[in-house]
Design an enzyme around this catalytic site. Structure first.
Site, mmCIF file in Angstrom:
data_model
loop_
_atom_site.group_PDB
_atom_site.id
_atom_site.type_symbol
_atom_site.label_atom_id
_atom_site.label_comp_id
_atom_site.label_asym_id
_atom_site.label_seq_id
_atom_site.Cartn_x
_atom_site.Cartn_y
_atom_site.Cartn_z
ATOM 1 N N ASP A 54 -1.041 -6.398 -0.521
ATOM 2 C CA ASP A 54 -1.105 -5.535 0.814
ATOM 3 C C ASP A 54 -2.435 -5.049 1.342
ATOM 4 O O ASP A 54 -2.963 -4.382 0.540
ATOM 5 C CB ASP A 54 -0.020 -4.521 0.785
ATOM 6 N N ASP A 108 0.693 -1.226 0.227
ATOM 7 C CA ASP A 108 -0.002 0.142 -0.068
ATOM 8 C C ASP A 108 0.956 1.152 -0.071
ATOM 9 O O ASP A 108 0.396 2.143 -0.079
ATOM 10 C CB ASP A 108 -0.995 0.176 1.157
ATOM 11 N N GLU A 149 9.756 -4.799 10.297
ATOM 12 C CA GLU A 149 10.187 -3.632 9.675
ATOM 13 C C GLU A 149 10.984 -2.897 10.861
ATOM 14 O O GLU A 149 10.229 -2.535 11.891
ATOM 15 C CB GLU A 149 8.899 -2.982 8.946
ATOM 16 N N LYS A 167 -0.898 -9.624 2.907
ATOM 17 C CA LYS A 167 -0.096 -9.306 4.009
ATOM 18 C C LYS A 167 -1.048 -8.252 4.865
ATOM 19 O O LYS A 167 -1.655 -7.431 4.167
ATOM 20 C CB LYS A 167 1.104 -8.726 3.584
HETATM 21 O O1 KIV Z 1 3.332 -0.880 1.601
HETATM 22 C C1 KIV Z 1 4.362 -1.570 1.586
HETATM 23 O O2 KIV Z 1 5.319 -1.589 0.754
HETATM 24 C C2 KIV Z 1 4.939 -2.258 2.818
HETATM 25 C C3 KIV Z 1 6.312 -2.204 3.323
HETATM 26 C C4 KIV Z 1 6.589 -1.082 4.092
HETATM 27 C C5 KIV Z 1 6.764 -3.297 4.126
HETATM 28 O O3 KIV Z 1 4.025 -2.516 3.824
#
Ligand code: KIV
Length: 284
Positions: free
Chosen positions: A85, A46, A184, A115
């Site tokens: 995501d 995201d 992270e 995720k």
């Molecule tokens: O949105 C994204 O790219 C992420 C990363 C910061 C892990 O969640």
């Protein structure tokens, strides 16, 4: 063409100590280049809100934004394991919402997994998604969707109390059925501990080397995102500079008549040239 990896490949890679290399991608060309480069997996993060859509953070990103970009990434990287995501408010309200939206990533965008951010507070969401037969990755440490609560984009787990909290989160996430965990911006000592402690693969973005693999944001590593560069990023290219210079040269060429030249033009069919000339003359 390498075969698309599966969850079992990632478990084997953890056992054999083979590192997983992955980046974020949000569009067809980036996904295609990453696949051609041999990337093990892709995250349609995201972070697209900041890197591609020009927002200040990830909060405004919607499910429809994510689905549209996941579809483009899948078309660009048909043989790469891709993770969608879950954006802010796609899983915060209820387990039902979480399962429905996780399912959209698979049904509408052909993602292999999803995720979501958070530890014990999202445990029932992780369990519900996993119980629905969807691969779900946990994400703890610096979780951008809750950067307001964390007091900004700050490293986490640097003192024993917050590290203990993250350890409890990580164990609970594994027990709830997550297939992998992303850490992270936490210290490498904590990453190393969790990578050894957990059976599921543990990946790092800004969490140091001793993990089962590394993730970077493509906008950061390629030098496309100009607002800021986190400490943990290694910049492999300066694409912004290349693009700006190319655009400058084009502007100059157009204004000075250097572009287009004869080479860039389509020509009249050779055997109809006389006829063509006469037709134009009729309008003079
Ligand atoms: O949105 C994204 O790219 C992420 C990363 C910061 C892990 O969640």
């Amino acid at each position: 063409m390498a075969k698309k990896k599966s969850r079992l490949d990632f478990i084997r890679m953890k056992k054999e100590g083979e590192q997983v290399a992955w980046v974020t991608a949000y569009d067809f060309p980036t996904a295609s280049f990453a696949e051609q480069a041999g990337m093990d997996m892709l995250l349609v993060g995201d972070s697209l809100g900041m890197v591609v859509l020009g927002y200040h953070g990830t909060i405004p990103v919607t499910m429809d934004d994510c689905i549209r970009h996941c579809q483009a990434v899948r078309r660009g990287a048909p043989n790469t394991f891709c993770i969608g995501d879950m954006p802010f408010m796609s899983y915060q309200i209820s387990d039902e919402d979480a399962v429905y939206n996780a399912g959209r990533f698979l049904k509408e965008a052909d993602m292999d997994a999803v995720k979501l951010e958070g530890g014990r507070r999202v445990l029932t969401r992780i369990k519900a998604i996993a119980d629905a037969g969807i691969l779900v990755m946990g994400h703890i440490g610096l979780t951008p969707q809750s950067s307001g609560v964390l007091g900004g984009f700050k490293a986490q787990g640097r003192d024993p109390e917050s590290a203990r909290d993250l350890i409890e989160d990580a164990i609970a996430i594994q027990d709830a059925g997550a297939w992998a965990l992303l850490l992270e911006a936490v210290p490498p000592e904590l990453s190393q501990f969790l990578t050894k402690k957990l059976e599921i693969p543990v990946y790092s973005i800004g969490a140091g080397g001793p993990c089962d693999g590394q993730l970077l944001i493509c906008g950061d590593m390629l030098g496309l995102f100009q607002a800021f560069t986190p400490k943990f990023v290694k910049k492999y290219a300066n694409v912004a500079e290349i693009e700006i210079n190319a655009f400058k040269e084009y502007v100059n060429d157009v204004k000075t008549g250097k572009f287009p030249t004869d080479d860039h033009c389509y020509h009249i069919l050779a055997d109809r040239a006389e006829e063509y000339k006469r037709m134009l003359e009729e309008y003079m």
